[in-house]
Design an enzyme around this catalytic site. Structure first.
Site, PDB file in Angstrom:
ATOM      1  N   GLY A 101       0.811  -1.209   0.000  1.00  0.00           N
ATOM      2  CA  GLY A 101       0.000   0.000   0.000  1.00  0.00           C
ATOM      3  C   GLY A 101       0.849   1.267   0.000  1.00  0.00           C
ATOM      4  O   GLY A 101       0.425   2.301  -0.519  1.00  0.00           O
ATOM      5  N   GLU A 104       1.746   1.856  -3.425  1.00  0.00           N
ATOM      6  CA  GLU A 104       0.530   2.279  -4.128  1.00  0.00           C
ATOM      7  C   GLU A 104       0.203   3.744  -3.838  1.00  0.00           C
ATOM      8  O   GLU A 104      -0.253   4.468  -4.726  1.00  0.00           O
ATOM      9  CB  GLU A 104      -0.636   1.368  -3.728  1.00  0.00           C
ATOM     10  CG  GLU A 104      -0.469  -0.048  -4.296  1.00  0.00           C
ATOM     11  CD  GLU A 104      -1.519  -1.016  -3.773  1.00  0.00           C
ATOM     12  OE1 GLU A 104      -1.574  -1.214  -2.537  1.00  0.00           O
ATOM     13  OE2 GLU A 104      -2.280  -1.558  -4.578  1.00  0.00           O
TER      14      GLU A 104
HETATM   15  C1  3H9 Z   1      -0.825  -4.294   1.573  1.00  0.00           C
HETATM   16  O1  3H9 Z   1      -0.199  -3.276   1.589  1.00  0.00           O
HETATM   17  C2  3H9 Z   1      -2.140  -4.443   0.873  1.00  0.00           C
HETATM   18  C3  3H9 Z   1      -2.449  -3.298  -0.052  1.00  0.00           C
HETATM   19  O2  3H9 Z   1      -1.967  -3.582  -1.367  1.00  0.00           O
HETATM   20  C4  3H9 Z   1      -3.931  -3.131  -0.210  1.00  0.00           C
HETATM   21  C5  3H9 Z   1      -4.704  -2.750   0.993  1.00  0.00           C
HETATM   22  C6  3H9 Z   1      -6.164  -2.426   0.679  1.00  0.00           C
HETATM   23  N1  3H9 Z   1       1.442  -4.050   9.122  1.00  0.00           N
HETATM   24  O3  3H9 Z   1       9.874  -6.734   9.891  1.00  0.00           O
HETATM   25  P1  3H9 Z   1      10.220  -5.946  11.073  1.00  0.00           P
HETATM   26  C7  3H9 Z   1       5.520  -4.812  12.131  1.00  0.00           C
HETATM   27  S1  3H9 Z   1      -0.277  -5.661   2.371  1.00  0.00           S
HETATM   28  C8  3H9 Z   1       1.514  -4.216  10.449  1.00  0.00           C
HETATM   29  O4  3H9 Z   1      10.733  -6.636  12.269  1.00  0.00           O
HETATM   30  P2  3H9 Z   1      12.339  -4.680   9.595  1.00  0.00           P
HETATM   31  C9  3H9 Z   1       6.181  -6.152  12.376  1.00  0.00           C
HETATM   32  O5  3H9 Z   1       5.236  -7.141  12.674  1.00  0.00           O
HETATM   33  C10 3H9 Z   1       1.207  -5.149   3.157  1.00  0.00           C
HETATM   34  N2  3H9 Z   1       2.661  -4.433  11.114  1.00  0.00           N
HETATM   35  O6  3H9 Z   1      11.219  -4.741  10.724  1.00  0.00           O
HETATM   36  C11 3H9 Z   1       7.079  -5.822  13.531  1.00  0.00           C
HETATM   37  O7  3H9 Z   1       6.275  -5.822  14.692  1.00  0.00           O
HETATM   38  P3  3H9 Z   1       6.855  -6.327  16.085  1.00  0.00           P
HETATM   39  C12 3H9 Z   1       2.329  -5.062   2.208  1.00  0.00           C
HETATM   40  C13 3H9 Z   1       3.776  -4.469  10.391  1.00  0.00           C
HETATM   41  O8  3H9 Z   1      12.998  -3.368   9.728  1.00  0.00           O
HETATM   42  C14 3H9 Z   1       7.506  -4.381  13.247  1.00  0.00           C
HETATM   43  O9  3H9 Z   1       6.541  -3.860  12.344  1.00  0.00           O
HETATM   44  N3  3H9 Z   1       3.555  -4.748   2.931  1.00  0.00           N
HETATM   45  C15 3H9 Z   1       3.777  -4.301   9.014  1.00  0.00           C
HETATM   46  O10 3H9 Z   1      13.162  -5.912   9.634  1.00  0.00           O
HETATM   47  C16 3H9 Z   1       8.874  -4.272  12.601  1.00  0.00           C
HETATM   48  O11 3H9 Z   1       8.912  -5.121  11.457  1.00  0.00           O
HETATM   49  C17 3H9 Z   1       4.347  -5.720   3.390  1.00  0.00           C
HETATM   50  O12 3H9 Z   1       4.110  -6.874   3.193  1.00  0.00           O
HETATM   51  C18 3H9 Z   1       2.545  -4.083   8.364  1.00  0.00           C
HETATM   52  N4  3H9 Z   1       2.464  -3.889   7.039  1.00  0.00           N
HETATM   53  O13 3H9 Z   1      11.554  -4.725   8.225  1.00  0.00           O
HETATM   54  C19 3H9 Z   1       5.549  -5.239   4.153  1.00  0.00           C
HETATM   55  N5  3H9 Z   1       5.041  -4.420   8.560  1.00  0.00           N
HETATM   56  O14 3H9 Z   1       7.987  -5.410  16.372  1.00  0.00           O
HETATM   57  C20 3H9 Z   1       5.721  -6.060   5.397  1.00  0.00           C
HETATM   58  C21 3H9 Z   1       5.813  -4.619   9.634  1.00  0.00           C
HETATM   59  O15 3H9 Z   1       5.714  -6.239  17.019  1.00  0.00           O
HETATM   60  N6  3H9 Z   1       6.813  -5.584   6.227  1.00  0.00           N
HETATM   61  N7  3H9 Z   1       5.060  -4.653  10.747  1.00  0.00           N
HETATM   62  O16 3H9 Z   1       7.332  -7.735  15.816  1.00  0.00           O
HETATM   63  C22 3H9 Z   1       8.106  -5.840   5.950  1.00  0.00           C
HETATM   64  O17 3H9 Z   1       8.444  -6.401   4.940  1.00  0.00           O
HETATM   65  C23 3H9 Z   1       9.120  -5.402   6.964  1.00  0.00           C
HETATM   66  O18 3H9 Z   1       8.460  -5.229   8.175  1.00  0.00           O
HETATM   67  C24 3H9 Z   1       9.879  -4.101   6.625  1.00  0.00           C
HETATM   68  C25 3H9 Z   1      10.737  -3.679   7.847  1.00  0.00           C
HETATM   69  C26 3H9 Z   1      10.789  -4.338   5.426  1.00  0.00           C
HETATM   70  C27 3H9 Z   1       8.937  -2.973   6.338  1.00  0.00           C
END
Ligand code: 3H9
Length: 655
Positions: A101, A104
């Protein structure tokens, strides 16, 4: 507290998202972003808007935690459409990762600028989803169908430079000063007319039906049962045929359907499970020891893989072998892995040279005297391991951590043989150790919290996913695997062939079938293990002798040209072998079994049930902390399909 704030820099408004840790698009962020857009349109003093984020990253996507709740307005597509429809230019200023998102939102803006370390990606496929806020509609209109399909199906982010080359980004800042750069960029655009909104542009290279089908077939073959990559490619292809309004609706329909799917539930479970394994409540306030110099005892495949992984993570390594020849062979293995990393561009030639300096071999235990940590990776035999530990205790500092990489043996017994057993733990790597992400951290009865915490800190530095395991035969992974295999052997005896079982499990989504996997890894390891367990085996337990008989013929798998299958000279593709068929037939007769045929579903279900019931036992005994931990072990260590969420999740056992 506001999660979106606005400030002014002359004619330029700076809209800043501040929603730590990753600026996910929670309901509050969406609402405030929508309002900011309305406000900016209504503010005559504003000529252009820079959208920037606070903290370590640009918006990393929708808030995944909200996916289990009822959706709340404003929905993300509406927010993004509102930005696109703004009357003044919006410039997305990106640092960190603009993901899902977040990417997007950037596509809804009229321009995108970034710092050079920024990344852009649509990783929704990894959550069993497709981009659901216009990503599959806008991206092909901006960078073309082929590049868009590559991004949405792989989920792999691209660098700012690549994004610039593809036209996803308009400018890359020369330094890290993103806000100043973005404001200057916005100033240069504030009097120009707005560019045509991306959604209003045509898809220049929309594929014809034949090409589209070919693409979908390719994506489907690669996805091996996972739906989201195929749906993502389908949505991009649709976007080339439909006008934007219809394409948005079609994308939304796919997104909502996938969000409700079992596959997405499984992948979301995995996303959080992967981040939970290292959170051990008892270790929360425990400071790990500093580790700089490590020793590795044994330069075989495993030892060399561990050494390479540790070198690549910046540790100093001394690898110990029994003689100079073995030391040189081990060093060769390490060098081969490091050179591979260099040729694949994972490290620079300067890094390669520095790593070379940090690596030494020795045949003298005293070379390990300065090590902060020593990991033994020698032959899987208790007497041999104890001897290694005895020598380590003689030469190492009394506070040096001593780890065993044993896959099955009793780490309590090894620890008990050592001086200061509180410093002994199991670090069970998976082969190839420089690639496989799993590290089982085996907690003995005597290990100190500080040493255990150091194991977790080490895993983080090695970029591995640590899973805590108690002591038992095979720990979490190999213990369940043994039961998985036992079930396969039972079905073999009852009438299924190795190919039936391998095909069923590949169709289930496993990276390999159990028999072809054994042929690849070598049958001798399992054979030695069965012999080790023979004296304590319950005589009433059903025992299938087929595998032993195959090993008795010296057939140890691919490395000997034959195992469960035969391998024609130089081939890694096994073909069914009459010798094996004969052995199976004889053993069925000896056991007096009336054979029957098996459906694929039956094979899959019996194997899954065997894994789940052993997993349940492991939980009851406190060997694993959670069902989610067991799931991670199987996904990361044994090629269990991620999109099924791991064996426990697939079998309905959830924490
Ligand atoms: C989407 O976007 C759908 C849309 O197209 C349409 C919608 C209508 N939400 O990974 P980390 C938390 S789908 C909630 O350890 P890093 C994670 O659980 C989404 N929480 O850090 C963790 O929590 P905790 C598409 C999230 O620096 C903390 O943040 N996006 C989200 O190693 C730190 O995360 C993705 O798939 C989230 N979206 O890596 C991206 N993301 O500390 C998913 C993270 O309590 N995220 N958290 O354990 C990632 O790939 C990695 O987190 C990122 C940072 C690279 C951003």
């Amino acid at each position: 507290m506001a999660v979106v704030t606005t400030s002014k820099h002359n004619d330029i408004a700076i809209v800043c998202v501040k929603n730590p840790p990753v600026n996910a698009l929670s309901h509050a962020v969406r609402s405030e972003l929508y309002s900011a857009c309305e406000n900016m349109d209504g503010d005559n003093t504003v000529k252009a808007v820079v959208l920037i984020c606070d903290g370590r990253t640009f918006i990393a996507g929708a808030d995944i935690r909200e996916f289990n709740q009822a959706p709340q307005e404003p929905h993300l597509p509406d927010v993004i459409n509102r930005i696109e429809a703004a009357t003044k230019p919006w410039i997305a200023a990106v640092h960190g990762t603009a993901l899902g998102g977040g990417c997007e939102v950037a596509l809804g803006c009229h321009y995108r600028v970034a710092i050079s370390s920024a990344k852009f990606g649509l990783p929704e496929v990894h959550l069993g989803l497709i981009p659901g806020a216009g990503g599959t509609v806008r991206l092909p209109r901006l960078i073309g169908t082929e590049s868009a399909i590559a991004m949405v199906t792989s989920g792999k982010p691209i660098s700012a430079q690549e994004a610039l080359e593809k036209g996803l980004v308009d400018a890359v800042a020369p330094d890290e000063n993103l806000e100043t750069f973005a404001v200057e960029f916005a100033t240069s655009k504030m009097t120009a007319s707005l560019p045509v909104a991306i959604s209003k542009r045509p898809v220049a290279d929309a594929p014809d039906d034949a090409k589209a089908q070919e693409t979908l077939d390719g994506v489907s073959a690669k996805a091996r049962g996972q739906m989201s990559p195929v749906e993502a490619a389908g949505s991009v292809i649709d976007a080339g045929k439909l006008d934007a309004t219809e394409a948005f609706a079609a994308e939304r329909e796919r997104f909502v359907r996938l969000k409700e799917s079992e596959q997405s539930a499984a992948l979301r479970h995995v996303f959080f499970a992967e981040r939970q394994t290292a959170k051990i409540a008892e270790l929360k306030d425990v400071k790990p020891k500093e580790i700089e110099e490590c020793g590795i005892v044994g330069g075989g495949t495993m030892g060399a893989g561990i050494a390479a992984a540790a070198l690549l993570a910046g540790f100093q390594i001394t690898m110990l072998e029994r003689d100079t020849e073995a030391a040189e062979a081990g060093a060769q293995r390490v060098r081969k892995i490091l050179d591979g990393s260099l040729s694949r561009g994972l490290i620079s030639s300067q890094q390669r040279a520095a790593i070379g300096q940090a690596f030494a071999t020795s045949i003298d235990y005293t070379a390990l005297a300065r090590c902060d940590l020593v990991i033994e990776a020698v032959f899987e035999d208790m007497a041999v391991k104890k001897l290694v530990f005895k020598k380590l205790c003689e030469v190492c500092r009394p506070d040096a951590i001593l780890a065993t990489n044993t896959s099955y043996l009793n780490v309590n017994e090894i620890a008990a043989s050592a001086k200061n057993p509180e410093r002994v733990l199991g670090l069970h790597f998976f082969s190839p150790a420089h690639i496989m992400k799993l590290l089982e951290i085996v907690k003995t009865d005597t290990v100190s919290d500080e040493v255990l915490a150091t194991g977790f800190a080490l895993a983080k530095k090695l970029r591995k996913v640590p899973v805590l395991s108690g002591v038992c035969d095979g720990f979490i992974g190999n213990r369940i695997l043994a039961n998985y295999r036992k079930q396969c052997d039972y079905m073999l005896e009852e009438g299924a062939s190795p190919q039936d079982i391998d095909t069923a499990m590949r169709n289930f989504g496993m990276a390999m079938g159990p028999f072809e996997m054994q042929d690849m890894a070598g049958l001798d390891i399992g054979w030695a293990n069965r012999k080790r367990l023979a004296p304590t085996r319950d005589p009433k337990e059903r025992y299938v002798k087929i595998a032993d008989r195959i090993c008795e013929l010296g057939r140890f798998g691919q490395k000997t040209g034959a195992g469960w299958y035969q391998y024609p000279e130089g081939s890694r593709k096994g073909i069914p072998d009459p010798v094996v068929e004969d052995i199976i037939k004889q053993e069925r007769e000896a056991a007096g079994i009336v054979t029957r045929s098996f459906t694929m579903a039956e094979i899959q279900s019996r194997i899954l049930q065997a894994m789940v019931s052993e997993g349940q036992q492991i939980l009851n005994e406190g060997i694993a902390r959670s069902a989610a931990d067991i799931d991670m072990v199987f996904i990361l260590g044994y090629g269990f399909p991620r999109w099924r969420g791991g064996p426990m999740f697939a079998g309905g056992v959830r924490d």
